[in-house]
Design an enzyme around this catalytic site. Sequence first.
Site, mmCIF file in Angstrom:
data_model
loop_
_atom_site.group_PDB
_atom_site.id
_atom_site.type_symbol
_atom_site.label_atom_id
_atom_site.label_comp_id
_atom_site.label_asym_id
_atom_site.label_seq_id
_atom_site.Cartn_x
_atom_site.Cartn_y
_atom_site.Cartn_z
ATOM 1 N N ARG A 40 -0.113 3.182 -3.589
ATOM 2 C CA ARG A 40 -0.963 4.373 -3.605
ATOM 3 C C ARG A 40 -0.160 5.642 -3.848
ATOM 4 O O ARG A 40 -0.717 6.671 -4.213
ATOM 5 C CB ARG A 40 -1.724 4.471 -2.292
ATOM 6 C CG ARG A 40 -0.873 4.860 -1.089
ATOM 7 C CD ARG A 40 -1.722 5.031 0.122
ATOM 8 N NE ARG A 40 -0.877 5.156 1.316
ATOM 9 C CZ ARG A 40 -1.346 5.082 2.544
ATOM 10 N NH1 ARG A 40 -2.622 4.863 2.752
ATOM 11 N NH2 ARG A 40 -0.546 5.206 3.584
ATOM 12 N N LEU A 43 0.835 -1.202 0.000
ATOM 13 C CA LEU A 43 0.000 0.000 0.000
ATOM 14 C C LEU A 43 0.869 1.251 0.000
ATOM 15 O O LEU A 43 0.582 2.226 -0.708
ATOM 16 C CB LEU A 43 -0.922 -0.003 1.217
ATOM 17 C CG LEU A 43 -1.931 1.148 1.329
ATOM 18 C CD1 LEU A 43 -2.924 1.093 0.184
ATOM 19 C CD2 LEU A 43 -2.655 1.089 2.665
ATOM 20 N N VAL A 78 -10.498 5.700 -3.069
ATOM 21 C CA VAL A 78 -9.881 4.388 -2.840
ATOM 22 C C VAL A 78 -8.542 4.512 -2.118
ATOM 23 O O VAL A 78 -7.932 5.570 -2.078
ATOM 24 C CB VAL A 78 -9.692 3.631 -4.176
ATOM 25 C CG1 VAL A 78 -11.023 3.423 -4.864
ATOM 26 C CG2 VAL A 78 -8.737 4.394 -5.103
ATOM 27 N N GLU A 79 -8.078 3.388 -1.568
ATOM 28 C CA GLU A 79 -6.794 3.257 -0.877
ATOM 29 C C GLU A 79 -6.621 4.311 0.210
ATOM 30 O O GLU A 79 -5.567 4.936 0.355
ATOM 31 C CB GLU A 79 -5.638 3.318 -1.882
ATOM 32 C CG GLU A 79 -5.687 2.166 -2.890
ATOM 33 C CD GLU A 79 -4.427 2.059 -3.724
ATOM 34 O OE1 GLU A 79 -3.395 2.589 -3.305
ATOM 35 O OE2 GLU A 79 -4.487 1.423 -4.781
ATOM 36 N N GLY A 80 -7.653 4.499 1.003
ATOM 37 C CA GLY A 80 -7.636 5.487 2.072
ATOM 38 C C GLY A 80 -8.275 6.776 1.618
ATOM 39 O O GLY A 80 -7.644 7.588 0.941
#
Length: 521
Positions: free
Chosen positions: A65, A61, A187-189
């Site tokens: 990201r 991640l 997305v991704e946080g």
Amino acid sequence: MQQLHNRRDHPGLRMGRRHMPLNAAFMNGTVEGEDVWIPMSNILGGQERCGFGWHMFVECLAEGRGVSLPAGAAGAGRGVVGAVGAYSRIRKQFRVPIAEFGGIQEAMSLIGSDALINIAGTDLMNAIIDNHEAPMVISSIMKQNCTERGRRIVERGMDIAAGSAICRGDMNYIGNSYMNMPIGITVEGANIMTRSFQIIGQGLTRCHPHMLDLILALQMPPEKEEEAVKIFRNQFYKVVHHGLSNFGRSLTRGVTSSFTTATRSKNAYKDGDKLLKYHEDQLKRLSANFALTADLCFTLGGRLKFEELLMGRLSDALGAVFLGYATLHHYSRHRGIEGLEALTEHAMLRLEKEAQDALKEASDNFPGMLGPLASTVMKLGCFPMGSLSRPYKIPPDQITKDVSRMLTTPSALRDFFTDGVYTSKEGEMHQISDLIRALPSCVEADRIQSSLRRQKRQPTAEEADIIAKADALRDVLIQVNVFDHLTDAEGQEGYVRPALAGTMERMEELERKSFGDLKSA
């Protein structure tokens, strides 16, 4: 949690139904399974990596990201500069290209500097990843900041393109980007969580040179109490010394940077060496301001994780400083592009203003029982001369106009952005390609017409041909798609729109035949 690799046809595994994230080609869906037997050989890293799933997930991640989502935002910036910059010069209002209007110039300059910031950030982030680093905090900054700037780029592009941006069809070159940008935001946080919790929540302790050792000393077992006390004492003194040093650096740099900013020439940025030196000094000042503020955050103790308004402002400041260094690094590697100094100056002035405003808001609203004291110390250290120590302002209008002009006319700076933007073959329908190709012809036609007005003469046959061709291109490129009907149902004979059918039914119930009957009643 464990990371593993299975084939689609693995026994017991079901690839579930798909989601549809805003009609984008973003593969998202569910994976289900019952009684799924997984051999050890399918575990990533083999049996010896059992139990490292969360570690692997977080590491991936941290890298992913910070690369994929900012890359999308950087691509959006290049495309919008290329297409909307050309459109604003091709489209005319009152016989004047809309690129000459102040509001359009302001929007184009903001698009350009945000696009430069994103490109610079992605270049530096990619270099960090290439160096086999997995920076969790920096990847969070990149994801949140670049996708947010990407959204602003597309929104401003929509504002400039106006009607051609909201009418769907193959001549709409920006509508899909506008629809897709919230995916990267989410997305991704999600950005709202990343900004207000993750960046500072993860980085404050880990990035402090002494605080982690101090905390570990408190966690040492009882049999090592004497060693723990010694470590704690030494680290505590180092924490205090670090805080006092940060206060001194913040105060002295605040005074000196305020003086150099006040006495700086408006044209100093045209000298690349002076541009780098000045803005690097300002980032050092802002870094010291941030370091002092981060030390003061420890007065909140465990309550810091609940003070998300404060953490959000500090995330803004830290993000602006990091992207400022990235922008200067990018300029140092690409010097020689005509006009890059003006755009870099525009971007850096904005980033410094963002960091300054975020720190000012944090000092005005410092929370906690010791909040008033911390606020006073922060203001003394960061802004020792009050408003005179907050010298950063938005870019001046002349730089805004210069940047906009270079982005909307053929120039080396514009070529920098359009490099890598997909262009179709001649004759193929592709609106972005057509806009980019038409720009030089339209600019040349405008130059000729301006010359004719000054000289008060008629065009030559060659000049008239250039003007006519440009007018024909303009007429085609400003058009939007028109459809006989939008759905198959609308194409059926006797079709009545639901709203009209409902209105007729209501009129019949009221025994009226027209709205005029209702008014007379």
